[in-house]
Design a protein around this motif. Sequence first.
Motif, PDB file in Angstrom:
ATOM      1  N   LYS A  63       2.782  -0.177 -16.172  1.00  0.00           N
ATOM      2  CA  LYS A  63       3.497  -0.774 -15.139  1.00  0.00           C
ATOM      3  C   LYS A  63       4.533   0.199 -14.291  1.00  0.00           C
ATOM      4  N   GLY A  64       4.956   1.217 -15.155  1.00  0.00           N
ATOM      5  CA  GLY A  64       5.857   2.018 -14.722  1.00  0.00           C
ATOM      6  C   GLY A  64       5.447   2.994 -13.632  1.00  0.00           C
ATOM      7  N   THR A  65       3.967   3.504 -14.007  1.00  0.00           N
ATOM      8  CA  THR A  65       2.986   4.260 -13.273  1.00  0.00           C
ATOM      9  C   THR A  65       2.857   3.706 -11.845  1.00  0.00           C
ATOM     10  N   LEU A  66       2.278   2.158 -12.042  1.00  0.00           N
ATOM     11  CA  LEU A  66       2.262   1.333 -10.823  1.00  0.00           C
ATOM     12  C   LEU A  66       3.312   1.339  -9.905  1.00  0.00           C
ATOM     13  N   PHE A  67       4.361   0.986 -10.376  1.00  0.00           N
ATOM     14  CA  PHE A  67       5.451   0.637  -9.651  1.00  0.00           C
ATOM     15  C   PHE A  67       6.058   1.907  -9.025  1.00  0.00           C
ATOM     16  N   LEU A  68       5.910   2.992  -9.762  1.00  0.00           N
ATOM     17  CA  LEU A  68       6.218   4.262  -9.181  1.00  0.00           C
ATOM     18  C   LEU A  68       5.524   4.653  -7.868  1.00  0.00           C
ATOM     19  N   ALA A  69       4.155   4.650  -8.116  1.00  0.00           N
ATOM     20  CA  ALA A  69       2.949   4.876  -7.309  1.00  0.00           C
ATOM     21  C   ALA A  69       3.240   4.137  -5.852  1.00  0.00           C
ATOM     22  N   ILE A  70       3.648   2.871  -6.027  1.00  0.00           N
ATOM     23  CA  ILE A  70       3.730   1.825  -5.050  1.00  0.00           C
ATOM     24  C   ILE A  70       5.074   2.192  -4.223  1.00  0.00           C
ATOM     25  N   GLY A  71       6.043   2.766  -4.845  1.00  0.00           N
ATOM     26  CA  GLY A  71       7.292   3.465  -4.339  1.00  0.00           C
ATOM     27  C   GLY A  71       6.817   4.672  -3.502  1.00  0.00           C
ATOM     28  N   CYS A  72       5.899   5.597  -4.069  1.00  0.00           N
ATOM     29  CA  CYS A  72       5.604   6.626  -3.272  1.00  0.00           C
ATOM     30  C   CYS A  72       5.008   6.149  -1.890  1.00  0.00           C
ATOM     31  N   VAL A  73       4.083   5.029  -1.973  1.00  0.00           N
ATOM     32  CA  VAL A  73       3.458   4.724  -0.724  1.00  0.00           C
ATOM     33  C   VAL A  73       4.726   3.929   0.326  1.00  0.00           C
ATOM     34  N   VAL A  74       5.513   3.369  -0.539  1.00  0.00           N
ATOM     35  CA  VAL A  74       6.830   2.586   0.381  1.00  0.00           C
ATOM     36  C   VAL A  74       7.463   3.871   0.813  1.00  0.00           C
ATOM     37  N   TYR A  75       7.660   4.801   0.478  1.00  0.00           N
ATOM     38  CA  TYR A  75       8.168   6.144   1.146  1.00  0.00           C
ATOM     39  C   TYR A  75       7.633   6.449   2.546  1.00  0.00           C
ATOM     40  N   ARG A  76       6.423   6.674   2.290  1.00  0.00           N
ATOM     41  CA  ARG A  76       5.795   6.721   3.599  1.00  0.00           C
ATOM     42  C   ARG A  76       5.180   5.802   4.549  1.00  0.00           C
ATOM     43  N   VAL A  77       4.996   4.512   3.907  1.00  0.00           N
ATOM     44  CA  VAL A  77       4.585   3.537   5.081  1.00  0.00           C
ATOM     45  C   VAL A  77       5.943   2.572   5.351  1.00  0.00           C
ATOM     46  N   GLY A  78       6.574   2.448   4.338  1.00  0.00           N
ATOM     47  CA  GLY A  78       7.756   1.584   4.390  1.00  0.00           C
ATOM     48  C   GLY A  78       7.337  -0.062   4.141  1.00  0.00           C
ATOM     49  N   GLN A  79       6.314  -0.385   3.546  1.00  0.00           N
ATOM     50  CA  GLN A  79       5.740  -1.707   3.700  1.00  0.00           C
ATOM     51  C   GLN A  79       5.065  -1.998   2.221  1.00  0.00           C
ATOM     52  N   THR A  80       5.239  -3.061   1.750  1.00  0.00           N
ATOM     53  CA  THR A  80       4.464  -3.579   0.713  1.00  0.00           C
ATOM     54  C   THR A  80       3.256  -4.502   0.894  1.00  0.00           C
ATOM     55  N   ARG A  81       3.284  -5.108   2.260  1.00  0.00           N
ATOM     56  CA  ARG A  81       2.205  -6.112   2.246  1.00  0.00           C
ATOM     57  C   ARG A  81       0.872  -5.326   2.212  1.00  0.00           C
ATOM     58  N   LEU A  82      -0.039  -6.173   1.612  1.00  0.00           N
ATOM     59  CA  LEU A  82      -1.407  -5.381   1.269  1.00  0.00           C
ATOM     60  C   LEU A  82      -2.132  -5.014   2.486  1.00  0.00           C
ATOM     61  N   GLU A  83      -2.200  -6.009   3.452  1.00  0.00           N
ATOM     62  CA  GLU A  83      -3.096  -5.941   4.589  1.00  0.00           C
ATOM     63  C   GLU A  83      -2.478  -4.314   5.506  1.00  0.00           C
ATOM     64  N   LEU A  84      -1.314  -4.227   5.140  1.00  0.00           N
ATOM     65  CA  LEU A  84      -0.827  -3.162   5.929  1.00  0.00           C
ATOM     66  C   LEU A  84      -0.999  -1.740   5.422  1.00  0.00           C
ATOM     67  N   LEU A  85      -1.461  -1.827   3.963  1.00  0.00           N
ATOM     68  CA  LEU A  85      -1.554  -0.546   3.225  1.00  0.00           C
ATOM     69  C   LEU A  85      -3.112  -0.242   3.444  1.00  0.00           C
ATOM     70  N   ARG A  86      -3.921  -0.671   4.270  1.00  0.00           N
ATOM     71  CA  ARG A  86      -5.354  -0.329   4.353  1.00  0.00           C
ATOM     72  C   ARG A  86      -5.526   1.389   4.531  1.00  0.00           C
ATOM     73  N   GLY A  87      -6.203   1.707   3.588  1.00  0.00           N
ATOM     74  CA  GLY A  87      -6.767   3.098   3.586  1.00  0.00           C
ATOM     75  C   GLY A  87      -5.779   4.066   3.295  1.00  0.00           C
ATOM     76  N   VAL A  88      -4.388   3.579   2.908  1.00  0.00           N
ATOM     77  CA  VAL A  88      -3.233   4.546   2.456  1.00  0.00           C
ATOM     78  C   VAL A  88      -3.791   5.500   1.541  1.00  0.00           C
ATOM     79  N   GLY A  89      -4.638   4.898   0.497  1.00  0.00           N
ATOM     80  CA  GLY A  89      -5.002   5.887  -0.771  1.00  0.00           C
ATOM     81  C   GLY A  89      -5.779   7.100  -0.203  1.00  0.00           C
ATOM     82  N   ARG A  90      -6.507   6.827   0.746  1.00  0.00           N
ATOM     83  CA  ARG A  90      -7.243   8.048   1.425  1.00  0.00           C
ATOM     84  C   ARG A  90      -6.468   9.100   1.943  1.00  0.00           C
ATOM     85  N   GLU A  91      -5.285   8.816   2.427  1.00  0.00           N
ATOM     86  CA  GLU A  91      -4.524  10.020   2.631  1.00  0.00           C
ATOM     87  C   GLU A  91      -3.328  10.487   1.765  1.00  0.00           C
ATOM     88  N   MET A  92      -3.446   9.710   0.570  1.00  0.00           N
ATOM     89  CA  MET A  92      -2.282  10.169  -0.443  1.00  0.00           C
ATOM     90  C   MET A  92      -3.026  10.305  -1.684  1.00  0.00           C
TER      91      MET A  92
END
Lengths: 502, 117
Positions: A353-382
């Motif tokens: 759970k530490g890993t997952l929340f930290l990884a989501i924190g990385c996404v938030v840093y770049r995208v600023g959002q946590t809604r799933l639909e707004l995270l489309r394809g984010v993983g391809r670029e990170m």
Amino acid sequence: MIAEHAIILAVVLPLLAAPLCILLGRGFLSWIAASASVWTSFGLALHLLNRVLHEGTIRYALGGWEAPVGIEYRLDAAGALVMTVVTAIASIVLPYSYTSVRREIDEHKHHWFYACLLLCFSGLLGITVAGDAFNIFVFLEISSLSTYVLVSMGRDRRALTAAFKYLIIGTVGATFYLLGVGFMYQMTGTLNIEDLSQRLLAMSGDGVTPVYETTTIRAALSFLTVGISLKVALFPLHVWLPNVYAYAPSVVSAFLSATATKVAILIFLRVFYTIDGKAIPFEALPLAQTLVPFAVAGAVVASFIAVYQRDVKRLLAYSSIAQVGYMICGIGLATAAGLESGLLHLFNHALMKGTLFLAIGCVVYRVGQTRLELLRGVGREMPFTAASIVIGGASLIGVPLTAGFVSKWALLTAVLAEGRWVIAVLVIVSSLIAVVYVAQILHVMLIRKRPVGSERLREAPLWMVVPTFLLALSNLWYGVVDGRAADAARAAAAALIEEVAR
Amino acid sequence: MDYLGLFNYWVFIVLMMCGFYMLLSARNLVKKVIGLNLFQTSVFVFYISTGKVDGGAVPIATDGVDVYSNPLPHVLILTAIVVGVASTALGLALILRIKDEYGSIEEDEVDLQDALS
């Protein structure tokens, strides 16, 4: 000389560093102070774990006053294991926090943030070493009060209402605990947990029933159980948790999900094994019949709710409730194998759970959002963030070769050894539901494409990616290579069971 | 059973349930905090009343006194009171921030705004 006082230094250093952070008054300086004290505590915790595993329980009389008159710190294998988890997660979260906090929290609050984080940290450590029931309450409140502040620092205004609801429910839980301890004190005249376990065996005032069979002690146990369950977020007392994890700053979500509920589970162990173990055999309490059904129901229901979440942090929060269910289920079985699986899952869940929340924190840093639909394809670029989410998610499901598999397998074996097929089936069902929600995250982030015309994302800053990825790799490390966590869990379980048998 | 002899417990139970009911039912956040306060304080009252020993004197060493009341619960509750004050203060501070952000301290209105956003 330092070695002799290691047990108290680990708790007191962060407690002293907290006001220092406020005095330093600048984000960067207080971050340095916080990191230094957290890493020192981690070193001390490793040293203590090693000593406990080789020499047995460590005792430390505060100010040289021997227990039961003085306050005693007492670190057994279970406490040392949880202490190592808490300090390890904090040591990984802190380097990460500097960059993440700068993005998510206003500049003038940074030193307050680190001060609260340290207070929470030292409160959690205090619970792991406290040898007396009232001290556990005080440390519990130190950690809880600072947690409410940390949660309220989230950017979304809903963080405020989440923190407020948590404050109300958390305080009710702690007050129930206090009342339970009060009843026990009234009947036995002591607060030291070892002394309590002895005095529960004595005869009560009427000379017929032993103290542990009196209604007062039964009432005390009910208050303690409900109070701690509120803190553990055991289904159905989990309502505060999803919003707290969803709206807290990323660093706080990662830190809390990996440590706070785990420490509350340790209090469970203290009450049911260390204090009551000798007097009241676990089978004589209706706990195995009440705790395990709630735990398993929580594992299934919370996983099911997680599938329907549209916010990735809320989704992970519900999954945490389900995972807490597995741990309580293992502990509620009251066998050495069950206890071992519960403790091992406690360790492994902190990793995943530490890993997952930290990884989501990385996404938030770049995208600023946590809604799933707004995270489309984010993983391809990170790529590294995505890899961490894949590993953490696999571990969460319990895919072989990950840490999650080891502990889930241990839990299933323990459940089947007791011949409780229904529970085993339900645990598997909830794991299958976990496949659905993890697949949902991965599908959105990796398979779907970024919306047309959206800006190309870069990988999160190095200071955030490296800790996240290291924690992700530790999921594989403890799943494949390293059996020391399992050994420590086995030793902790054996020590707790031995206390019962003595 | 001598129910009247147990009146200190009745006081604490009634207070505790009043507080608990208040924090569950009140829709106003400040009232919730007051309820919480009452709830905590009732437990303090319980602790302190258990420290009383029949015929016991004030726990200050004096010549010619053999029976003292038990001072330990009082010391414990001093700590617990500090904790209680801290949670009340924090609760009120959060309410201030909620008022700033939502313009209301009624739970229903706050929840409604959250549901709409």
